[in-house]
Every structure is written in structure tokens, then in C-alpha cells.
Scaffold this active site. Structure first.
Site, PDB file in Angstrom:
ATOM      1  N   SER A 120       0.840  -1.235   0.067  1.00 23.46           N
ATOM      2  CA  SER A 120      -0.133   0.064   0.001  1.00 23.46           C
ATOM      3  C   SER A 120       0.892   1.023   0.058  1.00 23.46           C
ATOM      4  O   SER A 120       0.449   2.030  -0.425  1.00 23.46           O
ATOM      5  CB  SER A 120      -1.078   0.030   1.251  1.00 23.46           C
ATOM      6  OG  SER A 120      -1.767  -1.011   1.109  1.00 23.46           O
ATOM      7  N   GLU A 124       1.804  -0.174  15.320  1.00 21.77           N
ATOM      8  CA  GLU A 124       2.168   1.014  15.039  1.00 21.77           C
ATOM      9  C   GLU A 124       2.912   2.286  16.091  1.00 21.77           C
ATOM     10  O   GLU A 124       3.926   2.761  15.839  1.00 21.77           O
ATOM     11  CB  GLU A 124       0.758   2.212  14.544  1.00 21.77           C
ATOM     12  CG  GLU A 124       0.565   1.624  13.105  1.00 21.77           C
ATOM     13  CD  GLU A 124      -0.631   0.387  13.535  1.00 21.77           C
ATOM     14  OE1 GLU A 124      -0.825   0.170  14.692  1.00 21.77           O
ATOM     15  OE2 GLU A 124      -1.100  -0.300  12.425  1.00 21.77           O
ATOM     16  N   HIS A 175      -3.159   7.001   1.997  1.00 21.05           N
ATOM     17  CA  HIS A 175      -4.641   7.097   2.072  1.00 21.05           C
ATOM     18  C   HIS A 175      -5.124   7.841   3.195  1.00 21.05           C
ATOM     19  O   HIS A 175      -6.130   7.646   3.920  1.00 21.05           O
ATOM     20  CB  HIS A 175      -4.936   5.281   2.760  1.00 21.05           C
ATOM     21  CG  HIS A 175      -4.405   4.149   1.614  1.00 21.05           C
ATOM     22  ND1 HIS A 175      -3.142   4.168   1.352  1.00 21.05           N
ATOM     23  CD2 HIS A 175      -5.204   3.244   1.220  1.00 21.05           C
ATOM     24  CE1 HIS A 175      -3.002   3.193   0.624  1.00 21.05           C
ATOM     25  NE2 HIS A 175      -4.167   2.886   0.297  1.00 21.05           N
ATOM     26  N   ARG A 192      -4.393   7.655  -1.815  1.00 16.99           N
ATOM     27  CA  ARG A 192      -4.123   6.568  -2.486  1.00 16.99           C
ATOM     28  C   ARG A 192      -4.708   6.587  -4.159  1.00 16.99           C
ATOM     29  O   ARG A 192      -3.979   6.010  -5.035  1.00 16.99           O
ATOM     30  CB  ARG A 192      -5.113   5.190  -1.967  1.00 16.99           C
ATOM     31  CG  ARG A 192      -5.160   3.986  -2.649  1.00 16.99           C
ATOM     32  CD  ARG A 192      -5.958   3.010  -2.134  1.00 16.99           C
ATOM     33  NE  ARG A 192      -7.655   3.292  -2.625  1.00 16.99           N
ATOM     34  CZ  ARG A 192      -8.462   2.344  -2.340  1.00 16.99           C
ATOM     35  NH1 ARG A 192      -8.069   1.154  -2.044  1.00 16.99           N
ATOM     36  NH2 ARG A 192      -9.543   2.463  -2.890  1.00 16.99           N
TER      37      ARG A 192
END
Lengths: 320, 283
Positions: free
Chosen positions: A40, A61, A112, A170
Site C-alpha cells: 500500500s 504502529e 490513504h 491512494r
């Protein structure tokens, strides 16, 4: 005569991937960390070419941000990669203490962002990230508009010493900024000169702003278009110089109207030259599932919305 | 020349006095956990770590230490000052306006010895792992030490970090858990029982050693010799350091009451009587 044309639509995140690949070759200090989203974030090439400098942290994360902060102590320049929501809101405290307050040279790279992640819906979209990051003392906030600019920004932030939030999207969007144009952090790009209204846009709404300017031109309205790729530090001079000429401004961003570029611009106007402003932004709501284009339309982020707000703000200017 | 046990003991007593006087002076701060870690931090900085005389942020070519439970800043500041990083007299500025000695450690006033801010709990192990991995990339053979509070292990980020460290063979890292069994609201077993830390770290594939007498300098020196010998063998190393909160001041021991409370004038006097001034001298 159109100054900027779509030279072939591309996704901004691929610009990040290309920039990171180039950095891998030319800067030994650059390391990359990813939280299970290599594809991604387009980090595949870096991983393949520099496995010793690539760190897969898994779906964790908070740990990723901490490890990145720690690596700076050994002189590394860490680039972290995940979706914008998980890059900011999920790890706000980690960024606040271990990166911003500790003044660590971490580059938080977020794909994104905004609504246009699309079908995944509101849990994976984020419309608050610019606000969250710009409120952190010392944090530089960059939101790029196309492939070329994202690549250039990725290269530029490696040269800058300090924490940076780099935001991109994205979807495939028009690629119109000149290839190999040097990216200057904090320096706005004047895309088109005009005299009736200033359109200050960021991210892929810059293209919508250019489209809006064309429509306005056909209506006899001359719009100045400014590409604000760096939201913090904001190029206040560029904005003030433009509004001194046009007398009004429309801001455009794929973000909540609270806490985004629009509010930053409003502050500059309030302190220096209070003038009418209109906001093209999401009206303090979460997103939803849909195609990127449908969402842009539903939430009022298209060129047509910029045109409409430009007409409103010009009217307000004349009523003063 | 590294100091002998007697010198370390004497310095620890002086550090205790520093902690008590610093916290008393501003009527705020965290004496309990600080006192409990005095022997450990004195031993670490004076005898265990291989560190340079002068401070550089990147810490290249020396062992590094990260304090994750930043609220025990009094003991950290005292040991840093007494190890030559900044003037001992500066301890008098603790928690006062315009000080470099913030309530919880920070880096941006450039206090020598501090490489990361801490205070919001649970972040230090990740930072230590990052620094340890950077050392490996830099072909720097030195070690990274991290101190974690036991209550702090209730923060989930630690478990992300523990998982990562073993999966990635971060074996130049010694994480110490200050097992004093107490946190603000009471005994950890009452607040949120952590169960067997040994079993948990081992389940995460760490090498674990325990130092049962975590307030004995001899036991600490022996334990960390062993811990150091276990590094570079493919696994991160955890030291479970059993300490007594408030150690060295009889009325502060055996209770969580002094986690974040300063002694009053009479209490300070009593505590200092139990820890008389040493040849190192008060600040």
C-alpha cells in the site's frame, strides 16, 4: 493558455515509493519502517534493494514510532509508513512524546489520507490528521498534490533535520507538477496568476483548483491559484501577497474544515489583513464507503464546489 | 578505575539525600520509585555501563541508557549529575520554572545525559529497541539498557515491543523491569495483576534473569555481569530487578503511599538522619 497540464495520471503514493527508492541508493542513513502495508505504501523496492535497512514491524504502529525515534539516536533517518489514520490518531501520544517533544528526526509518511481511500469507509479514512500534526510544536506538515511533487517532497524531507509529517493519498490523480522541480519545504507554489480571487489549495484538490480556475475564466473571473504543499510552516507571505491583490480567498482541502489548511489561512488573514474567506472542506463529519469520485462529489470537494465558493466570496468582497 | 562497592554504597546514600531534598524543595515529585532504583542506577552509571565522559546525542561507541518510567526523574537527574553530565548544583532547580530538570525528563533543553523524553508511560522499550538496531547497523558493539516500571507494563506498546525484539533478535539490549510491585493506586496485583513476569517474558522468547536483591549493590553488579554475558546470543535480555519502593527510608518502605508524594519538613529531617551526608557532599 494552460500553464499546467495532466501529463499522465498516477497515484501520489507511488511518488513516495519512487522517492524512497532513490533515497535508498543515495542516502545510507535512510531507513524505512512499515506496519504491514508494504504494498500500500509502495515500499517494496526499498525493501528489496536494502533489506538490512528495512524494518517490518507488523501491526504495531506505536512500537513503530518508538523504534523510529530510537533509530535517530544512532544517526538514522527513519521513514515510517502506514495509512494516515494509523500514522497519526492511533499513535498521537507516541509521536508527541518520543518524536516531537524529543525533537527526533523521524519522517512520518502517511498514505490513504482523507476520504478518497474510498470503499473501506470511515475507519480507514482520516480527516483530522493535518490538524493533529500541525498542533504539535516543531512538526512540519506536508500534503502533496501529485506523483511528481510527492517524489520531490520525499527526497527533500530526508535533507531536512527534524520531524516531518508527509501526507498523500491512494487514488490515481492527474500528475501535473513539473518533473524534477525542486521541492522547497514551506514555500508555496504560485500556479496561476489572477486578480479577482485567490484559491489556496492543498493535496489533490490543487488540480481541482486549476480546473475551477478554467471554469471561472470562462465566466470572466480571474483566479489566482496557489499550491500549498507545506501547511506548517505556512508560506504566509505568499498568501498575503496574493490576497492584497485579489481581496478574497477560497481554501480547498480534503480534510475537516476544523483544524486544516483553511483555519491556518484564516489565522493569517485575521492577524494581518482580515478579508472574506470561504472553505472547501469536509463539514465536520466522518466519511463513508464509496468510490473516491463519489465521495469527492458528496462531500463537496470538486472543482464545481470551488467555483461556487469563489463566486460567493467575490460577492462578499463587494458587499464590504 | 571503576569505584568499589563501598564507594558505590556511599554514592547511593548521597543520591538518596539528593532525591529527598529535591522532592521536598518543590513539594512534588516521585520519591518512592526513585529511592528503590538508587542502587541500580548508581551501579549502572558508575560500574556497569561502558560510557564516554562527554555526552553526545547519538551515543556512538558507548552503551546507552533509556529511562521509560520517567517519573523517577529525581534519581535519574541525581545520578547523571553525580556522574559528571551537568553540575550537581543544578539539582536545586528541579521542577522549578525555567529549569532543564523538568518534572519528567525531556531533551529539548539539551540536558546532557537525556536522549529521549519520558513520562507518558510505555514508550521506552520501543525507543531502546530502535537505538539497539541502529547500533547494529552502525557496527557498534555497545549495549542498550532500558529501565521499565512494572506498573508501566500494563501499557500495550511494551508487548508490541517485546514481540518485535525477540522476532528480530535484538540481542544487544538489556531491559530491566523495576519489580517493586507498587503503582499509584496500590499494589500492582490489586490494580491489574501482571502475573508471572518471568513466564511472560520467556513466552515472548526473551532470556530472563532475576535479581532478587535489587537493592544490594553486590547482587546488582553480579546480576548484570551475568546479563551482559547473555547478550549477543540471538535473544533480547530481561532483568527482573526486585526492588523495594522507598528503600533506605524506613517509613517510605512497604507502601505505595510515597509513589508521588513529597516529605514535609519533619519527614525530610527524619529521612536524612537515616541517610547521613557523605564525602560527596550535598548540592
Amino acid at each position: 493558455m494552460k500553464k499546467y497540464t495532466n501529463t499522465g495520471s498516477k497515484d501520489t503514493r507511488s511518488g513516495f515509493g519512487a522517492g524512497l527508492t532513490e533515497l535508498g541508493q543515495k542516502n545510507e542513513s535512510v531507513v524505512a519502517l512499515c506496519a504491514d502495508l508494504i504494498g500500500s505504501l509502495k515500499m517494496d523496492d526499498f525493501k528489496k534493494n536494502h533489506p538490512e535497512r528495512f524494518f517490518q514491524v507488523g501491526i504495531a504502529e506505536a512500537n513503530m514510532i518508538g523504534i523510529a525515534a530510537g533509530m535517530t539516536i544512532g544517526g538514522k533517518i527513519p521513514f515510517t509508513g502506514t495509512f494516515a489514520n494509523f500514522s497519526t490518531g492511533r499513535v498521537y501520544d507516541q509521536i508527541r512524546q518520543s518524536v516531537a517533544y524529543s525533537e527526533k528526526n523521524v519522517k512520518i509518511c502517511a498514505s490513504h489520507a482523507g476520504l478518497t481511500l474510498g470503499e473501506d469507509g470511515a475507519t480507514h479514512q482520516i480527516l483530522e490528521d493535518i490538524g493533529l500534526m500541525k498542533m504539535l510544536p516543531g512538526m512540519t506538515v506536508i500534503n502533496t498534490c501529485d506523483y511528481n511533487q510527492t517524489k520531490a517532497a520525499t527526497l527533500a524531507i530526508a535533507e531536512y533535520d527534524g520531524p516531518v509529517y508527509l501526507r498523500f493519498g491512494r487514488p490515481v490523480v492527474p500528475n501535473f507538477m513539473p518533473e524534477n522541480e525542486k521541492f522547497e519545504i514551506g514555500k508555496a507554489v504560485l500556479l496561476q496568476e489572477g486578480k479577482d480571487v485567490t484559491i489556496v489549495a492543498t493535496g489533490h484538490l490543487v488540480w481541482e483548483a486549476l480546473l475551477a480556475a478554467e471554469t471561472l475564466e470562462a465566466k470572466g473571473i480571474s483566479a489566482e491559484v496557489i499550491n500549498i504543499h507545506t501547511i506548517k510552516p505556512l508560506d504566509e507571505e505568499a498568501i498575503l501577497r496574493s490576497v492584497a491583490k485579489t481581496g478574497c480567498v477560497v481554501t480547498a482541502e480534503e480534510h475537516n474544515f476544523l483544524g486544516g489548511l483553511g483555519e491556518s489561512v484564516a489565522r493569517v488573514l485575521a492577524l494581518n489583513n482580515p478579508l472574506p474567506q470561504e472553505f472547501v472542506a469536509v463539514q465536520d463529519t466522518f466519511g463513508e464507503s464509496g468510490t473516491p469520485d463519489e465521495l469527492m462529489e458528496k462531500y463537496g470537494l470538486k472543482a464545481a464546489n470551488i467555483v461556487e465558493k469563489a463566486e460567493v466570496v467575490i460577492n462578499r468582497k463587494f458587499k464590504r | 578505575m571503576k569505584p568499589n562497592t563501598q564507594q558505590l554504597t556511599e554514592l547511593t546514600t548521597q543520591v538518596r539525600r539528593d532525591i529527598l531534598r529535591m522532592v521536598h524543595a518543590v513539594n512534588s515529585g516521585h520519591p518512592g520509585g526513585s529511592l528503590g532504583c538508587a542502587e541500580y542506577l548508581v551501579s549502572l552509571y558508575q560500574a556497569i555501563m561502558n560510557r564516554k565522559e562527554t555526552f553526545s546525542m547519538d551515543g556512538e561507541g558507548e552503551d546507552l541508557f533509556f529511562l521509560s518510567n520517567g517519573h523517577i526523574s529525581p534519581v535519574f537527574y541525581s545520578v547523571l549529575a553525580r556522574s559528571g553530565y551537568f553540575p550537581v548544583a543544578e539539582l536545586a532547580t528541579f521542577r522549578k520554572l525555567n529549569t532543564r530538570l523538568q518534572g519528567h525528563p525531556c531533551t529539548h533543553d539539551k540536558l546532557p545525559g537525556v536522549r529521549m523524553a519520558s513520562g507518558s508511560l510505555g514508550q521506552g522499550l520501543s525507543v531502546g529497541i530502535g537505538a539497539a538496531q541502529a547500533k547494529k547497523l552502525n557496527k557498534d558493539e555497545h549495549l542498550v539498557y532500558v529501565l521499565l516500571g512494572d506498573g508501566e507494563l500494563q501499557e500495550g506498546q511494551n508487548w508490541e515491543a517485546m514481540m518485535y525484539a525477540s522476532a528480530n533478535k535484538v540481542d544487544n539490549l538489556i531491559a530491566t523491569v523495576d519489580l517493586n510491585g507498587k503503582q499509584i493506586d496500590g499494589p500492582t496485583e490489586d490494580v491489574l495483576n501482571l502475573g508471572s513476569m518471568k513466564a511472560k517474558f520467556e513466552a515472548f522468547d526473551w532470556t530472563v534473569i532475576e535479581i532478587k536483591e535489587g537493592n544490594s549493590i553486590e547482587a546488582i553488579l553480579k546480576g548484570y555481569e551475568q546479563a551482559k554475558a547473555l547478550t549477543k546470543q540471538g535473544k533480547p535480555v530481561c532483568v527482573l530487578l526486585h526492588t523495594e519502593m522507598g528503600n533506605g527510608v524506613d517509613f517510605m518502605m512497604g507502601t505505595h503511599a510515597w509513589h508521588g508524594k513529597a516529605p514535609n519538613d519533619a519527614q525530610l529531617e527524619e529521612a536524612l538522619t537515616q541517610n547521613p551526608e557523605t564525602s560527596f557532599g550535598d548540592y
